[in-house]
Design a protein around this motif. Sequence first.
Motif, PDB file in Angstrom:
ATOM      1  N   TYR A 131      10.741 -55.281  93.504  1.00  0.00           N
ATOM      2  CA  TYR A 131      10.856 -56.356  94.325  1.00  0.00           C
ATOM      3  C   TYR A 131      10.588 -55.859  95.728  1.00  0.00           C
ATOM      4  CZ  TYR A 131      15.610 -53.964  94.918  1.00  0.00           C
ATOM      5  OH  TYR A 131      16.280 -53.200  95.059  1.00  0.00           O
ATOM      6  N   GLY A 132      10.512 -56.929  96.532  1.00  0.00           N
ATOM      7  CA  GLY A 132      10.226 -56.883  97.950  1.00  0.00           C
ATOM      8  C   GLY A 132      11.477 -57.013  98.819  1.00  0.00           C
ATOM      9  N   THR A 133      11.702 -56.268  99.863  1.00  0.00           N
ATOM     10  CA  THR A 133      12.492 -56.294 100.905  1.00  0.00           C
ATOM     11  C   THR A 133      11.785 -55.677 102.281  1.00  0.00           C
ATOM     12  OG1 THR A 133      13.216 -53.714 100.815  1.00  0.00           O
ATOM     13  CG2 THR A 133      14.413 -55.398  99.555  1.00  0.00           C
ATOM     14  N   SER A 134      12.409 -56.235 103.289  1.00  0.00           N
ATOM     15  CA  SER A 134      11.526 -56.297 104.726  1.00  0.00           C
ATOM     16  C   SER A 134      11.582 -54.572 105.207  1.00  0.00           C
ATOM     17  CB  SER A 134      12.415 -56.926 105.659  1.00  0.00           C
ATOM     18  OG  SER A 134      13.799 -56.524 105.783  1.00  0.00           O
ATOM     19  N   ASP A 135      12.647 -53.820 104.460  1.00  0.00           N
ATOM     20  CA  ASP A 135      12.569 -52.558 105.051  1.00  0.00           C
ATOM     21  C   ASP A 135      12.196 -51.507 103.929  1.00  0.00           C
ATOM     22  OD1 ASP A 135      14.862 -52.777 103.597  1.00  0.00           O
ATOM     23  OD2 ASP A 135      16.208 -52.478 105.397  1.00  0.00           O
ATOM     24  N   GLY A 136      12.175 -51.940 102.913  1.00  0.00           N
ATOM     25  CA  GLY A 136      11.679 -50.871 101.593  1.00  0.00           C
ATOM     26  C   GLY A 136      12.827 -50.689 100.901  1.00  0.00           C
ATOM     27  N   TYR A 137      14.206 -50.851 101.414  1.00  0.00           N
ATOM     28  CA  TYR A 137      15.364 -50.172 100.916  1.00  0.00           C
ATOM     29  C   TYR A 137      15.789 -51.213  99.814  1.00  0.00           C
ATOM     30  CZ  TYR A 137      15.637 -46.610 104.190  1.00  0.00           C
ATOM     31  OH  TYR A 137      15.431 -45.466 104.932  1.00  0.00           O
ATOM     32  N   GLY A 138      16.958 -51.023  99.175  1.00  0.00           N
ATOM     33  CA  GLY A 138      17.550 -51.887  98.179  1.00  0.00           C
ATOM     34  C   GLY A 138      18.000 -53.097  98.714  1.00  0.00           C
ATOM     35  N   GLY A 176      12.628 -58.675  84.263  1.00  0.00           N
ATOM     36  CA  GLY A 176      11.510 -59.209  84.276  1.00  0.00           C
ATOM     37  C   GLY A 176      10.543 -59.315  83.024  1.00  0.00           C
ATOM     38  N   ASP A 177       9.290 -59.100  83.038  1.00  0.00           N
ATOM     39  CA  ASP A 177       8.145 -59.309  82.031  1.00  0.00           C
ATOM     40  C   ASP A 177       8.355 -58.027  80.921  1.00  0.00           C
ATOM     41  OD1 ASP A 177       6.294 -59.757  80.121  1.00  0.00           O
ATOM     42  OD2 ASP A 177       4.695 -59.383  81.610  1.00  0.00           O
ATOM     43  N   ARG A 178       9.469 -58.304  80.075  1.00  0.00           N
ATOM     44  CA  ARG A 178       9.691 -56.837  79.162  1.00  0.00           C
ATOM     45  C   ARG A 178      10.015 -55.608  79.912  1.00  0.00           C
ATOM     46  NH1 ARG A 178       5.388 -55.753  76.360  1.00  0.00           N
ATOM     47  NH2 ARG A 178       3.924 -57.178  77.587  1.00  0.00           N
ATOM     48  N   THR A 179      10.872 -55.874  81.108  1.00  0.00           N
ATOM     49  CA  THR A 179      11.088 -54.590  82.001  1.00  0.00           C
ATOM     50  C   THR A 179      12.520 -54.156  81.812  1.00  0.00           C
ATOM     51  OG1 THR A 179      11.479 -56.007  84.007  1.00  0.00           O
ATOM     52  CG2 THR A 179       9.494 -55.214  83.582  1.00  0.00           C
ATOM     53  N   ASP A 180      12.639 -52.846  81.861  1.00  0.00           N
ATOM     54  CA  ASP A 180      13.817 -52.504  82.036  1.00  0.00           C
ATOM     55  C   ASP A 180      14.364 -51.981  83.386  1.00  0.00           C
ATOM     56  OD1 ASP A 180      15.260 -52.240  79.196  1.00  0.00           O
ATOM     57  OD2 ASP A 180      13.762 -50.851  78.844  1.00  0.00           O
ATOM     58  N   PHE A 181      13.440 -51.905  84.319  1.00  0.00           N
ATOM     59  CA  PHE A 181      13.723 -51.412  85.568  1.00  0.00           C
ATOM     60  C   PHE A 181      12.967 -52.538  86.612  1.00  0.00           C
ATOM     61  CE2 PHE A 181      14.263 -47.638  83.303  1.00  0.00           C
ATOM     62  CZ  PHE A 181      15.528 -47.082  83.870  1.00  0.00           C
ATOM     63  N   ILE A 182      13.313 -52.987  87.463  1.00  0.00           N
ATOM     64  CA  ILE A 182      12.919 -53.461  88.704  1.00  0.00           C
ATOM     65  C   ILE A 182      13.217 -52.898  89.914  1.00  0.00           C
ATOM     66  CG2 ILE A 182      12.592 -55.591  90.051  1.00  0.00           C
ATOM     67  CD1 ILE A 182      13.620 -57.305  87.617  1.00  0.00           C
ATOM     68  N   LEU A 183      12.421 -52.107  90.535  1.00  0.00           N
ATOM     69  CA  LEU A 183      12.651 -50.863  91.476  1.00  0.00           C
ATOM     70  C   LEU A 183      12.518 -51.691  92.988  1.00  0.00           C
ATOM     71  CD1 LEU A 183      10.385 -48.083  89.987  1.00  0.00           C
ATOM     72  CD2 LEU A 183      12.776 -48.684  89.595  1.00  0.00           C
ATOM     73  N   SER A 184      13.093 -50.732  93.642  1.00  0.00           N
ATOM     74  CA  SER A 184      13.180 -51.137  95.181  1.00  0.00           C
ATOM     75  C   SER A 184      11.739 -50.584  95.682  1.00  0.00           C
ATOM     76  CB  SER A 184      14.231 -50.463  95.848  1.00  0.00           C
ATOM     77  OG  SER A 184      13.986 -49.124  96.034  1.00  0.00           O
ATOM     78  N   PRO A 185      11.213 -51.087  96.742  1.00  0.00           N
ATOM     79  CA  PRO A 185       9.710 -50.719  97.341  1.00  0.00           C
ATOM     80  C   PRO A 185       9.878 -49.151  97.308  1.00  0.00           C
ATOM     81  CG  PRO A 185      10.520 -52.675  98.359  1.00  0.00           C
ATOM     82  CD  PRO A 185      11.746 -52.292  97.702  1.00  0.00           C
ATOM     83  N   GLY A 218      24.674 -50.020  98.657  1.00  0.00           N
ATOM     84  CA  GLY A 218      23.683 -50.449  97.600  1.00  0.00           C
ATOM     85  C   GLY A 218      22.184 -50.245  98.196  1.00  0.00           C
ATOM     86  N   LYS A 219      22.090 -50.590  99.388  1.00  0.00           N
ATOM     87  CA  LYS A 219      20.870 -50.319 100.145  1.00  0.00           C
ATOM     88  C   LYS A 219      20.129 -49.035 100.205  1.00  0.00           C
ATOM     89  CE  LYS A 219      19.923 -53.061 103.644  1.00  0.00           C
ATOM     90  NZ  LYS A 219      18.626 -53.424 103.337  1.00  0.00           N
ATOM     91  N   ILE A 220      21.311 -48.206 100.688  1.00  0.00           N
ATOM     92  CA  ILE A 220      20.753 -46.882 101.245  1.00  0.00           C
ATOM     93  C   ILE A 220      21.218 -45.896 100.189  1.00  0.00           C
ATOM     94  CG2 ILE A 220      21.127 -47.641 103.634  1.00  0.00           C
ATOM     95  CD1 ILE A 220      23.929 -46.065 103.778  1.00  0.00           C
ATOM     96  N   VAL A 221      21.920 -46.052  99.155  1.00  0.00           N
ATOM     97  CA  VAL A 221      22.263 -44.922  98.293  1.00  0.00           C
ATOM     98  C   VAL A 221      20.948 -44.367  97.825  1.00  0.00           C
ATOM     99  CG1 VAL A 221      22.460 -46.513  96.433  1.00  0.00           C
ATOM    100  CG2 VAL A 221      23.549 -44.387  96.327  1.00  0.00           C
ATOM    101  N   ASN A 222      20.815 -42.909  97.567  1.00  0.00           N
ATOM    102  CA  ASN A 222      19.764 -42.181  97.168  1.00  0.00           C
ATOM    103  C   ASN A 222      18.516 -42.492  97.879  1.00  0.00           C
ATOM    104  OD1 ASN A 222      18.595 -40.579  95.170  1.00  0.00           O
ATOM    105  ND2 ASN A 222      17.702 -42.037  94.170  1.00  0.00           N
ATOM    106  N   ASP A 223      18.633 -42.719  99.362  1.00  0.00           N
ATOM    107  CA  ASP A 223      17.823 -43.016 100.267  1.00  0.00           C
ATOM    108  C   ASP A 223      16.835 -44.080 100.096  1.00  0.00           C
ATOM    109  OD1 ASP A 223      16.102 -42.155 102.509  1.00  0.00           O
ATOM    110  OD2 ASP A 223      14.620 -41.079 101.373  1.00  0.00           O
ATOM    111  N   GLY A 224      17.669 -45.153  99.333  1.00  0.00           N
ATOM    112  CA  GLY A 224      16.882 -46.289  99.194  1.00  0.00           C
ATOM    113  C   GLY A 224      16.142 -46.281  97.723  1.00  0.00           C
ATOM    114  N   SER A 225      15.983 -45.233  97.092  1.00  0.00           N
ATOM    115  CA  SER A 225      15.470 -45.558  95.757  1.00  0.00           C
ATOM    116  C   SER A 225      16.351 -45.947  94.772  1.00  0.00           C
ATOM    117  CB  SER A 225      14.950 -44.021  95.285  1.00  0.00           C
ATOM    118  OG  SER A 225      13.687 -43.701  96.184  1.00  0.00           O
TER     119      SER A 225
END
Length: 293
Positions: A77-84, A147-156, A96-103
């Motif tokens: 998914y998209g965010t303006s800063d790449g974080y969560g 999403g389309d048969r996904t288990d993960f929707i990742l931050s940028p 939830g945005k910054i934990v694990n450096d945003g990953s």
Amino acid sequence: MSRYLCFSSHNSLVNCLYIPSKFIAFVITTCVHWFIIYLRQMELGFKYQISLVCVLLLFPVLCNCKEYYAKSRASYYGTSDGYGNSRGACGFGDYGKIVNDGSVAAVSAKLWKNGGGCGACYQVRCKIPQYCDDNGAYVVVTDYGEGDRTDFILSPRAFSRLGRSAVTSEKLKKYGVLDVEYKRVPCTFKGNNIVYQINENSRNPGYFSINILYVGGTYDVTAVEIWQKQQHQWEAMRRSYGAVFDFANPPEGEIRLKFQVSSNVGSNWVVSRFTIPAGWKAGATYSTKIQPY
């Protein structure tokens, strides 16, 4: 020397049991001790005893055991800063945005577990050799989404770590959805214990709510109970949503909490070593100082 014993269930979900190094050392020492006694009873020569003991100790090293990954699909998914996303369904807020450096990641229902999967850690890697990094991305669950048969929707930031380089990561983005493989891995935040925060909506003394921020290892917090001093009993808190548990009209004074931690091999209750002071306020963060394994 710690190891993880993994099991693949019928729904392709991979669960891993963390085995501490002290336990492994104890098992090896005990086995060697009784094995030597057995050899002596067989009256084998000293050289034969040493040879067999060496084989026993080297066997785990010689065994080329395969790591188990489940197959799935992942998008981003998209965010303006790449974080969560600070509005994730786990209720982590800005954390939830910054934990694990945003990953971070939103996960499907089978990994979401009605909120019990919040804070779980996974290794996710894609399968296009010329583009994909061998280790992939290590992500923390902060949201629910499919999403389309996904288990993960990742931050940028998480999705970019799937690629070998910045260039290959951009090429992976053009696919939109990728075939991936994943496995659960232990979370190792700040001593591996259970840490929670008093929710911002809490009001002392009329309403008490907490967010489970993280749990060490590969455990999930599946229930929380609060000690009722006057009734001399534990009473269940309600899972409001995600990782948020609440309780109307909490007891006056200090608050004691008990947590049910679960894994693929069972569950058990652990009591926090510290009580929440009587003058508790929203936003305060507390560590239980307990490790669930």
